[in-house]
Enzyme design. Structure first.
Site, PDB file in Angstrom:
ATOM      1  N   LYS A  92     -67.549  67.220  -0.783  1.00 28.38           N
ATOM      2  CA  LYS A  92     -67.416  67.084  -1.837  1.00 28.38           C
ATOM      3  C   LYS A  92     -68.914  68.076  -2.738  1.00 28.38           C
ATOM      4  O   LYS A  92     -68.661  68.773  -3.771  1.00 28.38           O
ATOM      5  CB  LYS A  92     -68.978  65.098  -2.152  1.00 28.38           C
ATOM      6  CG  LYS A  92     -68.395  64.438  -1.757  1.00 28.38           C
ATOM      7  CD  LYS A  92     -67.572  63.380  -2.698  1.00 28.38           C
ATOM      8  CE  LYS A  92     -66.912  62.138  -2.192  1.00 28.38           C
ATOM      9  NZ  LYS A  92     -67.286  61.422  -1.480  1.00 28.38           N
ATOM     10  N   TRP A 103     -69.893  52.564  -2.368  1.00 30.12           N
ATOM     11  CA  TRP A 103     -69.985  53.046  -0.790  1.00 30.12           C
ATOM     12  C   TRP A 103     -71.128  52.583   0.163  1.00 30.12           C
ATOM     13  O   TRP A 103     -70.872  52.690   1.192  1.00 30.12           O
ATOM     14  CB  TRP A 103     -70.316  54.276  -0.879  1.00 30.12           C
ATOM     15  CG  TRP A 103     -69.514  55.614  -1.194  1.00 30.12           C
ATOM     16  CD1 TRP A 103     -69.692  56.087  -1.951  1.00 30.12           C
ATOM     17  CD2 TRP A 103     -68.904  55.079  -1.252  1.00 30.12           C
ATOM     18  NE1 TRP A 103     -68.913  56.317  -2.857  1.00 30.12           N
ATOM     19  CE2 TRP A 103     -67.029  56.363  -2.220  1.00 30.12           C
ATOM     20  CE3 TRP A 103     -67.334  55.293  -0.500  1.00 30.12           C
ATOM     21  CZ2 TRP A 103     -66.297  56.509  -2.040  1.00 30.12           C
ATOM     22  CZ3 TRP A 103     -65.769  55.529   0.017  1.00 30.12           C
ATOM     23  CH2 TRP A 103     -64.638  56.110  -0.981  1.00 30.12           C
ATOM     24  N   ASP A 130     -76.798  58.333   3.666  1.00 26.25           N
ATOM     25  CA  ASP A 130     -75.379  58.675   3.191  1.00 26.25           C
ATOM     26  C   ASP A 130     -75.307  59.489   2.517  1.00 26.25           C
ATOM     27  O   ASP A 130     -75.564  58.905   1.301  1.00 26.25           O
ATOM     28  CB  ASP A 130     -74.395  57.447   2.804  1.00 26.25           C
ATOM     29  CG  ASP A 130     -72.677  58.194   2.810  1.00 26.25           C
ATOM     30  OD1 ASP A 130     -72.920  59.404   1.984  1.00 26.25           O
ATOM     31  OD2 ASP A 130     -72.056  57.164   2.223  1.00 26.25           O
TER      32      ASP A 130
HETATM   33  C1  LIG Z   1     -66.576  60.217  -0.352  1.00 25.07           C
HETATM   34  C2  LIG Z   1     -67.562  59.598  -0.391  1.00 25.07           C
HETATM   35  C3  LIG Z   1     -67.319  58.705   0.846  1.00 25.07           C
HETATM   36  C4  LIG Z   1     -66.545  58.430   2.133  1.00 25.07           C
HETATM   37  O1  LIG Z   1     -65.761  59.131   2.329  1.00 25.07           O
HETATM   38  P1  LIG Z   1     -64.418  59.926   3.107  1.00 25.07           P
HETATM   39  O2  LIG Z   1     -65.111  61.055   3.881  1.00 25.07           O
HETATM   40  O3  LIG Z   1     -63.329  60.337   2.061  1.00 25.07           O
HETATM   41  O4  LIG Z   1     -64.637  59.090   4.276  1.00 25.07           O
HETATM   42  C5  LIG Z   1     -68.521  57.697   1.120  1.00 25.07           C
HETATM   43  N1  LIG Z   1     -70.006  58.287   1.270  1.00 25.07           N
HETATM   44  C6  LIG Z   1     -69.933  58.648  -1.085  1.00 25.07           C
HETATM   45  C7  LIG Z   1     -71.270  58.808  -1.313  1.00 25.07           C
HETATM   46  C8  LIG Z   1     -69.043  59.043  -1.089  1.00 25.07           C
HETATM   47  O5  LIG Z   1     -69.496  60.170  -1.929  1.00 25.07           O
END
Ligand SMILES: *Cc1c(COP(=O)(O)O)cnc(C)c1O
Length: 360
Positions: A196, A103, A172
């Protein structure tokens, strides 16, 4: 209703049963209004009350300071990889990044389209099995921000301390937001996809310090400017209404269950059970270095890919679902976010013991 399986999926992920049941009722008939939540105008009084409540619960539970805006956006966490540098960089401006997994790598790629990038640290050579401690990297003095991913969902690593602060942090937090408390003061912007640990897919929550709303260079499209959404209270266009509502239900569940302090304690205990099992075995091998282990995603390997496939197959048959690791690590991954029950972990551990005895 058939018995529920234990869902170890990394995302979209397991949600509390009472939240699912309430959401199901609300889809059909919201607050006894004779109309379903997903049929209502986003400008209606009822929906505005939903959005306001979700925001105020987020502020209360996370302790969001008043000088931060809370935005409910679409486009996934992945759109933020581009929106962050589009709004905060520009020609001649630099962002520093800690490259600790898939990511962050994707975020770095987007940032290079909009400004200069300093990769201050990378754990790629060790297949992202750890995150750095602050004395292992230097952030360039002219960087606008230091960007990092607090929990690396795919590799199963997590920052257990906040990185070097200078000059401000961008994070993030998609896969560990609401799993522990933290102090907002070193941050300029935090974002998290809901799917998540917060709710269903379709909504990305952004926390942005108000003074940053005016940093956007000219030429950025209206929908991609944070200020557009901040000025309109996330109602510039139709927001992800259902996801915002379910996030609100999850937040009420968190509050009822003791808030972040109680969850953090539980999450630590749940993860420790699995890590103990891995550490006490020479059959299972953890991917993450022990100082960097995630309390959300536990990654491990078995002696051979054939045994891993067999393990996942037998686990699935027992109702232990979603244990296949991401293709970049292989092996297995148990994602155990806030709503994942301890009984599921105990069941997995029992199975791991049995499987090891049979196949050692
Ligand atoms: C799942 C995830 C993403 C991507 O998320 P999307 O909503 O599918 O774009 C980005 N960063 C982290 C840390 C993730 O776990």
């Amino acid at each position: 209703m058939p018995a529920r399986i234990h869902n170890f999926s990394a995302g979209p992920a397991t949600l509390p049963m009472e939240v699912l049941e309430q959401a199901a009722r609300d889809i059909v008939n919201f607050n006894d209004k004779g109309i379903g939540l997903i049929e209502m105008s986003h400008r209606s009084k009822d929906f505005i009350a939903v959005a306001d409540e979700t925001e105020s619960l987020l502020r209360e539970i996370l302790g969001v300071p008043a000088h931060f805006k809370v935005l409910f956006l679409q486009g996934g966490a992945s759109l933020q990889f581009a929106m962050v540098p589009m709004n905060l960089l520009g020609p001649g401006k630099k962002g520093a990044y800690l490259n600790t997994g898939t990511w962050s790598k994707k975020a770095i790629k987007e940032a290079r389209l909009f400004g200069d990038v300093q990769v201050a640290y990378s754990s790629e050579e060790s297949n992202f099995n750890h995150v750095p401690s602050p004395n292992e990297y230097q952030v360039d003095e002219d960087a606008e921000y230091l960007y990092y991913v607090s929990n690396n969902t795919i590799f199963g690593t997590q920052f257990h301390a906040i990185p070097q602060v200078a000059p401000m942090l961008i994070c993030d937090m998609s896969s560990d937001i609401l799993s522990r408390s933290f102090d907002f003061s070193p941050f300029g912007l935090i974002f998290a996809g809901a799917q998540k640990n917060m709710g269903p897919a379709g909504c990305t929550v952004v926390f942005i310090r108000e003074d940053l709303l005016d940093h956007t260079p000219a030429g950025v499209a209206t929908m991609l400017k944070y200020k557009t959404h901040a000025d309109a209270d996330s109602m510039f266009n139709t927001p992800p209404c259902f996801a915002i509502h379910v996030i609100g239900l999850v937040l009420k569940w968190i509050k009822k269950n003791g808030g972040l302090a109680a969850l953090e304690q539980k999450n630590r205990e749940k993860a420790a059970l699995l890590y103990q099992t891995i550490d006490n075995s020479s059959f299972y091998r953890g991917h993450a270095r022990s100082d960097s282990r995630s309390n959300m995603n536990i990654t491990f390997n078995l002696p051979t890919p054939e045994l891993e496939a067999q393990f996942i197959k037998e686990a699935t048959a027992l109702g232990l679902d979603g244990l296949k690791g991401h293709r970049s690590v292989g092996g297995c991954r148990a994602s155990i976010y806030n709503a994942f029950p301890k009984e599921g972990i105990v069941k997995l551990i029992d199975f791991m013991g049995d499987f090891e005895k049979k196949n050692r």
